[in-house]
Every structure is written in structure tokens, then in C-alpha cells.
Design an enzyme around this catalytic site. Structure first.
Site, PDB file in Angstrom:
ATOM      1  N   HIS A   8       0.848  -1.200   0.000  1.00  0.00           N
ATOM      2  CA  HIS A   8       0.000   0.000   0.000  1.00  0.00           C
ATOM      3  C   HIS A   8       0.882   1.249   0.000  1.00  0.00           C
ATOM      4  O   HIS A   8       1.194   1.792  -1.057  1.00  0.00           O
ATOM      5  CB  HIS A   8      -0.929  -0.072   1.208  1.00  0.00           C
ATOM      6  CG  HIS A   8      -2.054   0.898   1.201  1.00  0.00           C
ATOM      7  ND1 HIS A   8      -2.304   1.757   0.167  1.00  0.00           N
ATOM      8  CD2 HIS A   8      -3.019   1.154   2.130  1.00  0.00           C
ATOM      9  CE1 HIS A   8      -3.364   2.486   0.447  1.00  0.00           C
ATOM     10  NE2 HIS A   8      -3.821   2.145   1.637  1.00  0.00           N
ATOM     11  N   HIS A  12      -1.718  -0.619 -12.005  1.00  0.00           N
ATOM     12  CA  HIS A  12      -2.642  -0.241 -10.932  1.00  0.00           C
ATOM     13  C   HIS A  12      -3.878  -1.121 -11.027  1.00  0.00           C
ATOM     14  O   HIS A  12      -4.308  -1.466 -12.133  1.00  0.00           O
ATOM     15  CB  HIS A  12      -3.048   1.234 -11.071  1.00  0.00           C
ATOM     16  CG  HIS A  12      -3.624   1.797  -9.821  1.00  0.00           C
ATOM     17  ND1 HIS A  12      -4.939   1.641  -9.485  1.00  0.00           N
ATOM     18  CD2 HIS A  12      -3.044   2.500  -8.816  1.00  0.00           C
ATOM     19  CE1 HIS A  12      -5.153   2.237  -8.322  1.00  0.00           C
ATOM     20  NE2 HIS A  12      -4.023   2.756  -7.888  1.00  0.00           N
ATOM     21  N   ASP A  64       3.242   6.399  -7.645  1.00  0.00           N
ATOM     22  CA  ASP A  64       4.496   6.163  -6.918  1.00  0.00           C
ATOM     23  C   ASP A  64       5.727   6.207  -7.796  1.00  0.00           C
ATOM     24  O   ASP A  64       6.845   6.168  -7.279  1.00  0.00           O
ATOM     25  CB  ASP A  64       4.436   4.793  -6.218  1.00  0.00           C
ATOM     26  CG  ASP A  64       3.458   4.814  -5.059  1.00  0.00           C
ATOM     27  OD1 ASP A  64       3.428   5.828  -4.366  1.00  0.00           O
ATOM     28  OD2 ASP A  64       2.727   3.836  -4.878  1.00  0.00           O
TER      29      ASP A  64
END
Ligand code: CMC
Length: 442
Positions: A282, A321, A377
């Protein structure tokens, strides 16, 4: 079991009606279940029984892959089209034109503030940034090398002991006080945890500074009388907080809702969110990206690395994702922020590695076919590193931004008459009715 479900039966359902007809082939019985918002209520399936003593049909959905756990008006995501909106406002507009505190107001109150409302909100947050002195002592008790995320998790949980009235979650004024405190104190606790790992004295908040500027000051202030953040870095950090503010029912938000559904105080519920965010699947992916870039080291090694990824040896971290299958809108915004930050800090050579990776991957059949694009990210770690953060601080920064989203979702849950204590069912797979054997006879 051969229970058959279909939304397209000709008989006995009526085409055009918003129902699902289910035939249970075990019994031959047919059931009609209402469809609302493209969803059926799982409890409707309980009507489907073998006989009166049967519990009724359940759904099995580990990891909630296809289960809506709530109705929510906080955040909208369309993964195929790369859309992210907070309270209906596109993330691109908020990142460009708003500020983190305004976005926090929007998430929590449901609408953008007037100037007076924003001033009052900013005043309240700014004037609740201090923590009780005992919190400092509490933090001092951690080992010198304690992970800052573990310290944040524990200290946010500990806040509930300083504000016992927070347990009165039905009292709207008391509830609001905790909302302010949580958003205000999170950067202070985060910065204290960082200073602790550095063996440096904690820096008290400076209420003349902005939310992001004050956080930078509490991290980096040394002997200067007044810390003055570079406005470009302050702005980049503010944008990162906005981008991380909410992401609907992700793992940590579900944790906040689930724990909060027991009607515990919001500090304990948010501590549960921090615990969930701590995990590498996460909040830890940006750290993995940075470690990957360091390992690749130079653009010369990029194609070999990509070949290794395609051969299945490892993953290209920061790509792909679960929800976004076209592009992650946050990644595009972050890429622009990276350039602004590097204007101040000088270029990190790893940026070239990242850009080369991105370019090759976006043109490669392997990634195109699997709809793998850079996610939030991929570049955020480079910004954090440029701001001088060690990798352990990356999830802590994520937690600061996400606090407003966690609280908005918690508030929505508290006021939702349909919500009850979260309590999933199970399919029991263990033994039954065994006879206890004394230990000497085992
Ligand atoms: N590199 C290489 N191949 C990948 C990657 C990747 N990063 N991600 C997915 N794939 C492949 C995967 O091997 C599979 O291939 P095949 O069909 O041949 O078996 C296919 O793409 C589908 O992958 P999946 O694992 O079924 O997809 P998922 O939706 O379950 O996983 C993910 C999503 C984000 C966990 C995954 O893409 C991943 O591990 N990415 C790297 C880690 C990362 O960057 N995580 C941050 C997510 S964004 C943070 C946030 O929003 O909270």
C-alpha cells in the site's frame, strides 16, 4: 451446487426491469432481486434457501474484489478513463489551483469553502498543531532506530488518551474538534518521528508558516531563528498532499471505516488506517521504486532491466494499478512537480533512469498489452528524496496527506444510517465437535 445466476434471462424476468432473476437449480425455485446502481444487495441472496433451516446463500469475495461496502460521495474514480475527482472536482484542477488545506475542507465539508470559511478553517488547523508535552516523552521512549511509521501509528493512537472526550462520536462539536486536531497534529507527530530517528531535538510548530512549510520547518530547522521554506518546495509538497488526500475505498480507508464502525474514537480508527498504509503493498511502493532506480543505477542498464521484467524475474515498480488501466492522473501531475523541485535541488541522476524506463516501457508491447502505465508512486519517491527525506519517511508523508480523506470517509460512515459494525461472514473449513484430549495423552 448448480445455482445459476444471470441478468439476461428471457423468462420469467421482464426485459427492461431493474431486477435480476435467479434460478436455484438445487430447488428449482426462482427469485427476483432488485438491481440498484448496478448492484444487488448481498442480503437479498439470503432468501435463497434449501429449506427453512438453511442460513441462505452468501457471496464469497476475499479482498472485496467485487463488493461495494458503502455508499460514498467523497471520491470518484473511473479507472479506464484515468479520472479522479474529490467531491466532483477533477484532481488536475485541485492540484493546480487549490491548496491542501482547502482540499481537506472540501473533502470533509463536501463543498469548497468561501474565503471566510477557509480563513477560519486555516486558523483552526494552524492553532492546533502543538501536541501535549507528554507526547514528546512518549516518543522519546522509542529506540533510536524505530521506523517513523511505527512511531506515527503509535502516537496517533495515543492521542485518544489525551482527548478522552473523542469517544463521544455522536456529539458533532466534539467530533469536529478531533477532526481539526487530527489534521493539525499529524505533521507535528510525523516530524517528531523523523527527528527522533536522526537523534535531533524536536522542533515546535511555527504557526506563521503554511501547512507544508511548517512541516518542512519541523523536519529541517537547525539553529536559524526563523525557518523559511523555499516556496517551490513548499508548493510541491502541498501538491503531493493533495494528490494523496483520498482514493475512495482503498485498503487503509477500508481499515478506518471497518475499525470506526465499532464506534471507537477517530484517533484509534485513523491509527488503524496508518497501520494498513504501513504495508509494502500500500504505502510502501514509492520506496520500492527508489530502491529499484538505485539498483538500475544508470540508463545503460535500463534495457537489460526491462528484459528481466518481461521474463517475469521481477516487476517494474511504480507501474500498473488495480483500478487505473489507462493512466494514473496523479502520475502526470507528479511528473510536472518533479521538474519544479529539481529546479531548486538540482537534478537527481536517477531521474534519467526513471524517464528512460518510462519511455521504453510505454512503447513496449508487454506493457501496452497489459495496460501498465506509471502510477502515482513512480515519481513521488524522487521528489521525497530531493526534499531530503529518507525512504522510511515516504509512507509517513503519504499518511499526512491521506488523513483528511480518512476523516471524511469516517464522518460519512458515522452519519450513514445504513452502516453497522463491520462483520463479514466466513466459509468455515475447520473440524467440528472434536473431543478434548488431555495434554498427557496427545
Ligand atoms: N511490472 C511488470 N508486470 C506487471 C506489473 C509491473 N509493475 N504489474 C502488473 N504486471 C503484469 C502481471 O505480471 C500480469 O501479467 P500476466 O497477465 O502475464 O500474468 C498482468 O500485468 C496483470 O497484473 P496483476 O498483478 O494481475 O494486476 P493487479 O491489478 O492485481 O496489480 C499492482 C496491480 C499495482 C499490484 C501491480 O501492477 C504491481 O504490482 N505494480 C507494481 C507495484 C506498484 O507500483 N504499486 C503501487 C500501486 S499505486 C499506489 C496506490 O494507489 O495506493
Amino acid at each position: 451446487m448448480t445455482t445459476e445466476t444471470t441478468a439476461q434471462v428471457e423468462e420469467p424476468g421482464v426485459a427492461g426491469s431493474s431486477t435480476l432473476t435467479i434460478t436455484d437449480n438445487r430447488t428449482g425455485r426462482t427469485y427476483e432481486v432488485p438491481i440498484e446502481d448496478g448492484t444487488i444487495r448481498s442480503t437479498e441472496l439470503r432468501k435463497i434457501k434449501l429449506d427453512e433451516s438453511d442460513f441462505g446463500l452468501m457471496t464469497y469475495d476475499p479482498a472485496y474484489m467485487n463488493t461495494a461496502s458503502c455508499r460514498s460521495a467523497v471520491t470518484y474514480i473511473d479507472g479506464d478513463r484515468g479520472i479522479l475527482e474529490y467531491r466532483g472536482f477533477p484532481i488536475e484542477q485541485l492540484a493546480e489551483r487549490s491548496s491542501y488545506l482547502e482540499v481537506a475542507y472540501l473533502l470533509i465539508h463536501g463543498e469548497l469553502p468561501t474565503q471566510t470559511q477557509l480563513d477560519e478553517w486555516t486558523y483552526l488547523i494552524t492553532n492546533h498543531t502543538f501536541v501535549h508535552e507528554n507526547i514528546k516523552d512518549f516518543m522519546k521512549g522509542f529506540r533510536y532506530d524505530a521506523h517513523p511509521m511505527g512511531m506515527l501509528l503509535a502516537s496517533v493512537g495515543a492521542l485518544s488518551t489525551f482527548y478522552p472526550e473523542a469517544a463521544q462520536i455522536k456529539d458533532t462539536q466534539l467530533r469536529y474538534n478531533q477532526v481539526i486536531r487530527l489534521i493539525a497534529k499529524m505533521p507535528t507527530l510525523a516530524a517528531f518521528s523523523y527527528r527522533h530517528t536522526r537523534g535531533m531535538p524536536y522542533v515546535y510548530p511555527d504557526n506563521d508558516l503554511s501547512y507544508a512549510g511548517n512541516f518542512l520547518g519541523m523536519l529541517y530547522k537547525m539553529t536559524e531563528l526563523k525557518y523559511r521554506p523555499d516556496p517551490r518546495l513548499e508548493h510541491a509538497l502541498d501538491v503531493l498532499f493533495i494528490l494523496h488526500a483520498d482514493h475512495e475505498q482503498n485498503c487503509s480507508t477500508s481499515a478506518v471505516r471497518s475499525v470506526g464502525s465499532s464506534q471507537v474514537d477517530p484517533y484509534s480508527a485513523v491509527a488503524a488506517g496508518i497501520a494498513a498504509l504501513y504495508g509494502p503493498l500500500h504505502g510502501g511502493a514509492n520506496e520500492a521504486v527508489l530502491r529499484m532506480l538505485r539498483r538500475i543505477e544508470s540508463t545503460h542498464n535500463v534495457s537489460d532491466f526491462i528484459e528481466g521484467v518481461k521474463a517475469g524475474n521481477e516487476r517494474l515498480m511504480g507501474f500498473g494499478h488495480r483500478v487505473y488501466k489507462n493512466f494514473d492522473p496523479r502520475a502526470k501531475i507528479i511528473k510536472r512537480a518533479v521538474e519544479q523541485v529539481f529546479e531548486v535541488t538540482g537534478k537527481n541522476p536517477l531521474l534519467h533512469v526513471a524517464m528512460e524506463l518510462e519511455q521504453i516501457a510505454l512503447e513496449d508491447e508487454y506493457f501496452i498489452k497489459r495496460k501498465l502505465y506509471p502510477n502515482v508512486d513512480f515519481y513521488s519517491g524522487l521528489i521525497y528524496e530531493a526534499l531530503g527525506m529518507p525512504v522510511e519517511m515516504f509512507p509517513v508523508l503519504f499518511a499526512i496527506g491521506r488523513t483528511s480523506g480518512w476523516i471524511a470517509q469516517w464522518l460519512e460512515m458515522i452519519d450513514d444510517p445504513e452502516q453497522k459494525i463491520a462483520r463479514p461472514r466466513q466459509i468455515y473449513t475447520g473440524g467440528r465437535g472434536l473431543e478434548y484430549v488431555p495434554i498427557a495423552d496427545r
